[in-house]
Motif scaffolding. Structure first.
Motif, PDB file in Angstrom:
ATOM      1  N   ARG A  97       0.835  -1.205   0.000  1.00 48.32           N
ATOM      2  CA  ARG A  97       0.000   0.000   0.000  1.00 48.32           C
ATOM      3  C   ARG A  97       0.871   1.257   0.000  1.00 48.32           C
ATOM      4  NH1 ARG A  97      -3.609   2.278   4.821  1.00 48.32           N
ATOM      5  NH2 ARG A  97      -4.528   4.014   3.712  1.00 48.32           N
ATOM      6  N   ARG A  98       2.015   1.204   0.710  1.00 54.51           N
ATOM      7  CA  ARG A  98       2.913   2.360   0.776  1.00 54.51           C
ATOM      8  C   ARG A  98       3.549   2.644  -0.588  1.00 54.51           C
ATOM      9  NH1 ARG A  98       8.139   2.068   2.218  1.00 54.51           N
ATOM     10  NH2 ARG A  98       7.802   0.177   3.436  1.00 54.51           N
ATOM     11  N   ILE A  99       3.676   1.630  -1.421  1.00 50.16           N
ATOM     12  CA  ILE A  99       4.213   1.822  -2.770  1.00 50.16           C
ATOM     13  C   ILE A  99       3.143   2.411  -3.698  1.00 50.16           C
ATOM     14  CG2 ILE A  99       5.067   0.619  -4.828  1.00 50.16           C
ATOM     15  CD1 ILE A  99       6.293  -1.456  -2.826  1.00 50.16           C
ATOM     16  N   LEU A 100       1.920   1.861  -3.623  1.00 48.58           N
ATOM     17  CA  LEU A 100       0.883   2.205  -4.599  1.00 48.58           C
ATOM     18  C   LEU A 100       0.095   3.469  -4.261  1.00 48.58           C
ATOM     19  CD1 LEU A 100      -0.612  -1.344  -5.336  1.00 48.58           C
ATOM     20  CD2 LEU A 100       1.091  -0.094  -6.662  1.00 48.58           C
ATOM     21  N   GLU A 101      -0.288   3.630  -2.992  1.00 49.26           N
ATOM     22  CA  GLU A 101      -1.212   4.716  -2.666  1.00 49.26           C
ATOM     23  C   GLU A 101      -0.603   6.109  -2.826  1.00 49.26           C
ATOM     24  OE1 GLU A 101      -3.923   5.626   1.128  1.00 49.26           O
ATOM     25  OE2 GLU A 101      -4.390   3.800   0.025  1.00 49.26           O
ATOM     26  N   PRO A 102       0.645   6.338  -2.411  1.00 46.56           N
ATOM     27  CA  PRO A 102       1.224   7.671  -2.662  1.00 46.56           C
ATOM     28  C   PRO A 102       1.278   8.006  -4.152  1.00 46.56           C
ATOM     29  CG  PRO A 102       2.474   6.538  -0.969  1.00 46.56           C
ATOM     30  CD  PRO A 102       1.520   5.529  -1.541  1.00 46.56           C
ATOM     31  N   ALA A 103       1.543   7.001  -4.992  1.00 37.89           N
ATOM     32  CA  ALA A 103       1.568   7.243  -6.440  1.00 37.89           C
ATOM     33  C   ALA A 103       0.180   7.639  -6.938  1.00 37.89           C
ATOM     34  CB  ALA A 103       2.052   5.987  -7.171  1.00 37.89           C
ATOM     35  N   ALA A 104      -0.846   6.945  -6.452  1.00 38.47           N
ATOM     36  CA  ALA A 104      -2.223   7.267  -6.851  1.00 38.47           C
ATOM     37  C   ALA A 104      -2.613   8.652  -6.355  1.00 38.47           C
ATOM     38  CB  ALA A 104      -3.177   6.216  -6.297  1.00 38.47           C
ATOM     39  N   THR A 105      -2.169   9.008  -5.148  1.00 40.10           N
ATOM     40  CA  THR A 105      -2.484  10.321  -4.581  1.00 40.10           C
ATOM     41  C   THR A 105      -1.826  11.427  -5.394  1.00 40.10           C
ATOM     42  OG1 THR A 105      -2.624   9.299  -2.381  1.00 40.10           O
ATOM     43  CG2 THR A 105      -2.449  11.693  -2.454  1.00 40.10           C
ATOM     44  N   ALA A 106      -0.582  11.193  -5.821  1.00 42.45           N
ATOM     45  CA  ALA A 106       0.112  12.177  -6.657  1.00 42.45           C
ATOM     46  C   ALA A 106      -0.595  12.339  -8.003  1.00 42.45           C
ATOM     47  CB  ALA A 106       1.563  11.748  -6.872  1.00 42.45           C
ATOM     48  N   HIS A 144      -9.439   7.867   1.436  1.00 39.73           N
ATOM     49  CA  HIS A 144      -8.426   7.434   0.462  1.00 39.73           C
ATOM     50  C   HIS A 144      -9.062   6.872  -0.802  1.00 39.73           C
ATOM     51  CE1 HIS A 144      -5.076   8.328   3.038  1.00 39.73           C
ATOM     52  NE2 HIS A 144      -5.685   7.699   4.036  1.00 39.73           N
ATOM     53  N   ARG A 145     -10.195   6.190  -0.656  1.00 39.44           N
ATOM     54  CA  ARG A 145     -10.892   5.676  -1.837  1.00 39.44           C
ATOM     55  C   ARG A 145     -11.334   6.839  -2.730  1.00 39.44           C
ATOM     56  NH1 ARG A 145     -14.722   2.566   0.475  1.00 39.44           N
ATOM     57  NH2 ARG A 145     -13.500   0.660   0.283  1.00 39.44           N
ATOM     58  N   GLY A 146     -11.850   7.888  -2.096  1.00 39.56           N
ATOM     59  CA  GLY A 146     -12.301   9.054  -2.851  1.00 39.56           C
ATOM     60  C   GLY A 146     -11.172   9.709  -3.630  1.00 39.56           C
ATOM     61  N   ILE A 147      -9.980   9.741  -3.040  1.00 39.99           N
ATOM     62  CA  ILE A 147      -8.820  10.332  -3.718  1.00 39.99           C
ATOM     63  C   ILE A 147      -8.337   9.431  -4.853  1.00 39.99           C
ATOM     64  CG2 ILE A 147      -6.384  10.961  -3.440  1.00 39.99           C
ATOM     65  CD1 ILE A 147      -7.122  11.853  -0.563  1.00 39.99           C
ATOM     66  N   VAL A 148      -8.187   8.156  -4.548  1.00 43.97           N
ATOM     67  CA  VAL A 148      -7.644   7.212  -5.536  1.00 43.97           C
ATOM     68  C   VAL A 148      -8.563   7.093  -6.756  1.00 43.97           C
ATOM     69  CG1 VAL A 148      -7.040   4.792  -5.921  1.00 43.97           C
ATOM     70  CG2 VAL A 148      -6.309   5.927  -3.831  1.00 43.97           C
ATOM     71  N   GLN A 149      -9.864   7.203  -6.531  1.00 47.66           N
ATOM     72  CA  GLN A 149     -10.810   7.111  -7.652  1.00 47.66           C
ATOM     73  C   GLN A 149     -10.615   8.234  -8.667  1.00 47.66           C
ATOM     74  OE1 GLN A 149     -14.574   6.925  -5.617  1.00 47.66           O
ATOM     75  NE2 GLN A 149     -14.640   4.687  -5.649  1.00 47.66           N
ATOM     76  N   THR A 150      -9.983   9.323  -8.248  1.00 44.04           N
ATOM     77  CA  THR A 150      -9.749  10.434  -9.170  1.00 44.04           C
ATOM     78  C   THR A 150      -8.374  10.344  -9.843  1.00 44.04           C
ATOM     79  OG1 THR A 150      -8.798  11.910  -7.482  1.00 44.04           O
ATOM     80  CG2 THR A 150     -11.192  11.940  -7.748  1.00 44.04           C
ATOM     81  N   SER A 151      -7.643   9.273  -9.583  1.00 48.83           N
ATOM     82  CA  SER A 151      -6.302   9.131 -10.165  1.00 48.83           C
ATOM     83  C   SER A 151      -6.350   8.879 -11.661  1.00 48.83           C
ATOM     84  CB  SER A 151      -5.547   7.982  -9.489  1.00 48.83           C
ATOM     85  OG  SER A 151      -6.129   6.722  -9.828  1.00 48.83           O
ATOM     86  N   GLY A 152      -7.515   8.411 -12.143  1.00 46.51           N
ATOM     87  CA  GLY A 152      -7.644   8.122 -13.568  1.00 46.51           C
ATOM     88  C   GLY A 152      -7.200   6.727 -13.951  1.00 46.51           C
ATOM     89  N   ASN A 153      -6.881   5.900 -12.943  1.00 42.61           N
ATOM     90  CA  ASN A 153      -6.412   4.537 -13.221  1.00 42.61           C
ATOM     91  C   ASN A 153      -7.299   3.550 -12.477  1.00 42.61           C
ATOM     92  OD1 ASN A 153      -4.925   2.029 -13.089  1.00 42.61           O
ATOM     93  ND2 ASN A 153      -3.136   3.149 -13.792  1.00 42.61           N
ATOM     94  N   SER A 154      -8.207   2.906 -13.195  1.00 42.65           N
ATOM     95  CA  SER A 154      -9.180   2.019 -12.550  1.00 42.65           C
ATOM     96  C   SER A 154      -8.525   0.766 -11.980  1.00 42.65           C
ATOM     97  CB  SER A 154     -10.285   1.629 -13.538  1.00 42.65           C
ATOM     98  OG  SER A 154      -9.751   0.956 -14.663  1.00 42.65           O
ATOM     99  N   VAL A 155      -7.435   0.305 -12.602  1.00 45.32           N
ATOM    100  CA  VAL A 155      -6.741  -0.881 -12.100  1.00 45.32           C
ATOM    101  C   VAL A 155      -6.108  -0.570 -10.747  1.00 45.32           C
ATOM    102  CG1 VAL A 155      -4.846  -2.511 -12.494  1.00 45.32           C
ATOM    103  CG2 VAL A 155      -6.311  -1.818 -14.399  1.00 45.32           C
ATOM    104  N   LEU A 156      -5.437   0.566 -10.658  1.00 39.67           N
ATOM    105  CA  LEU A 156      -4.802   0.985  -9.410  1.00 39.67           C
ATOM    106  C   LEU A 156      -5.847   1.153  -8.311  1.00 39.67           C
ATOM    107  CD1 LEU A 156      -2.163   1.802  -8.055  1.00 39.67           C
ATOM    108  CD2 LEU A 156      -2.443   4.101  -8.983  1.00 39.67           C
ATOM    109  N   CYS A 157      -6.961   1.747  -8.668  1.00 37.48           N
ATOM    110  CA  CYS A 157      -8.052   1.954  -7.714  1.00 37.48           C
ATOM    111  C   CYS A 157      -8.565   0.613  -7.178  1.00 37.48           C
ATOM    112  CB  CYS A 157      -9.170   2.730  -8.397  1.00 37.48           C
ATOM    113  SG  CYS A 157     -10.534   3.151  -7.303  1.00 37.48           S
ATOM    114  N   SER A 158      -8.782  -0.345  -8.074  1.00 38.03           N
ATOM    115  CA  SER A 158      -9.299  -1.651  -7.667  1.00 38.03           C
ATOM    116  C   SER A 158      -8.292  -2.423  -6.838  1.00 38.03           C
ATOM    117  CB  SER A 158      -9.689  -2.469  -8.906  1.00 38.03           C
ATOM    118  OG  SER A 158     -10.719  -1.834  -9.619  1.00 38.03           O
ATOM    119  N   LEU A 159      -7.010  -2.320  -7.206  1.00 37.80           N
ATOM    120  CA  LEU A 159      -5.966  -2.995  -6.429  1.00 37.80           C
ATOM    121  C   LEU A 159      -5.933  -2.479  -4.993  1.00 37.80           C
ATOM    122  CD1 LEU A 159      -2.895  -3.192  -8.857  1.00 37.80           C
ATOM    123  CD2 LEU A 159      -3.998  -5.119  -7.710  1.00 37.80           C
TER     124      LEU A 159
END
Length: 223
Positions: A97-106, A144-159
């Protein structure tokens, strides 16, 4: 290779090659079994297995269809599987999660809209300054779900959605045992939100990393 595994591979081959596309109805069982050189029993088992992982959709009285193959649908299986994790693997889930979520947040920093930012702010405001641990953790998941959903990457969001389950218990445990866990989490949420409002992707990434790493660091110290 087991007969059922062979049947699964043959159906998978039809989907990957494009012979069967999302939404397509499979041929009748007898026809498909004959075409693939399979017994009807092994085909039935393969269809059952593929329906469990959302590749196929068996509709009683209507037939069997290929699903939409949408990442969110396919990755539901991940969420089911990770619920069987052992407690000693929680740190590994947190590390992922520490690898993926900061990237999605950025990624969200340049995409998130004003209305979405306002909704997240209202969500935090509604918690108040002294929420219960359970309320805080539930809000944390939605935040965090609300933020990640706006990342534009549905695979990352689902992971990330699939990986959230194993770390929930650890976050509740931390909230109950670490004195400043609640206030620290609220502060980190506000900092992430502030970075997103500023469209500062690197600050958003950094605060998201700090946020997850603090749970990870606490857990390491208690094990």
């Amino acid at each position: 290779m087991a007969v059922t595994d062979e049947a699964i591979e043959k159906i998978k081959g039809m989907i990957v090659s494009g012979a069967l596309r999302p939404g397509d109805r499979l041929p009748k069982e007898s026809e498909l079994a004959a075409d693939l050189g399979l017994s009807r029993n092994s085909l039935r088992e393969a269809v059952r297995a593929l329906s469990l992982i959302r590749i196929l959709d068996v509709r009683q009285g209507d037939g069997t269809y290929v699903t939409s193959l949408d990442p969110q649908l396919l990755l539901e299986a991940l969420s089911f599987v990770v619920d069987f994790h052992r407690d000693d693997t929680v740190l590994e889930f947190l590390a992922v999660r520490r690898i993926l979520e900061p990237a999605a947040t950025a990624m969200a920093a340049s995409r998130i809209g004003g209305a979405q930012l306002d909704a997240l702010t209202l969500q935090l405001d509604a918690l108040g300054g002294a929420p219960s641990v359970e309320e805080l953790v539930a809000c944390d998941l939605e935040f965090h779900r609300g933020i990640v959903q706006t990342s534009g990457n549905s695979v990352l969001c689902s992971l990330l959605d699939g990986l959230s389950g194993p770390t929930t218990r650890a976050r509740i445990w931390r909230g109950l045992t670490q004195e400043d866990a609640v206030s620290r989490t609220l502060h980190e949420h506000r900092a992430i939100l502030g970075a997103l409002r500023d469209r500062d992707a690197e600050a958003a990434r950094s605060w998201a990393t700090v946020h997850i790493a603090s749970v990870e660091q606490w857990l390491r110290s208690t094990l």
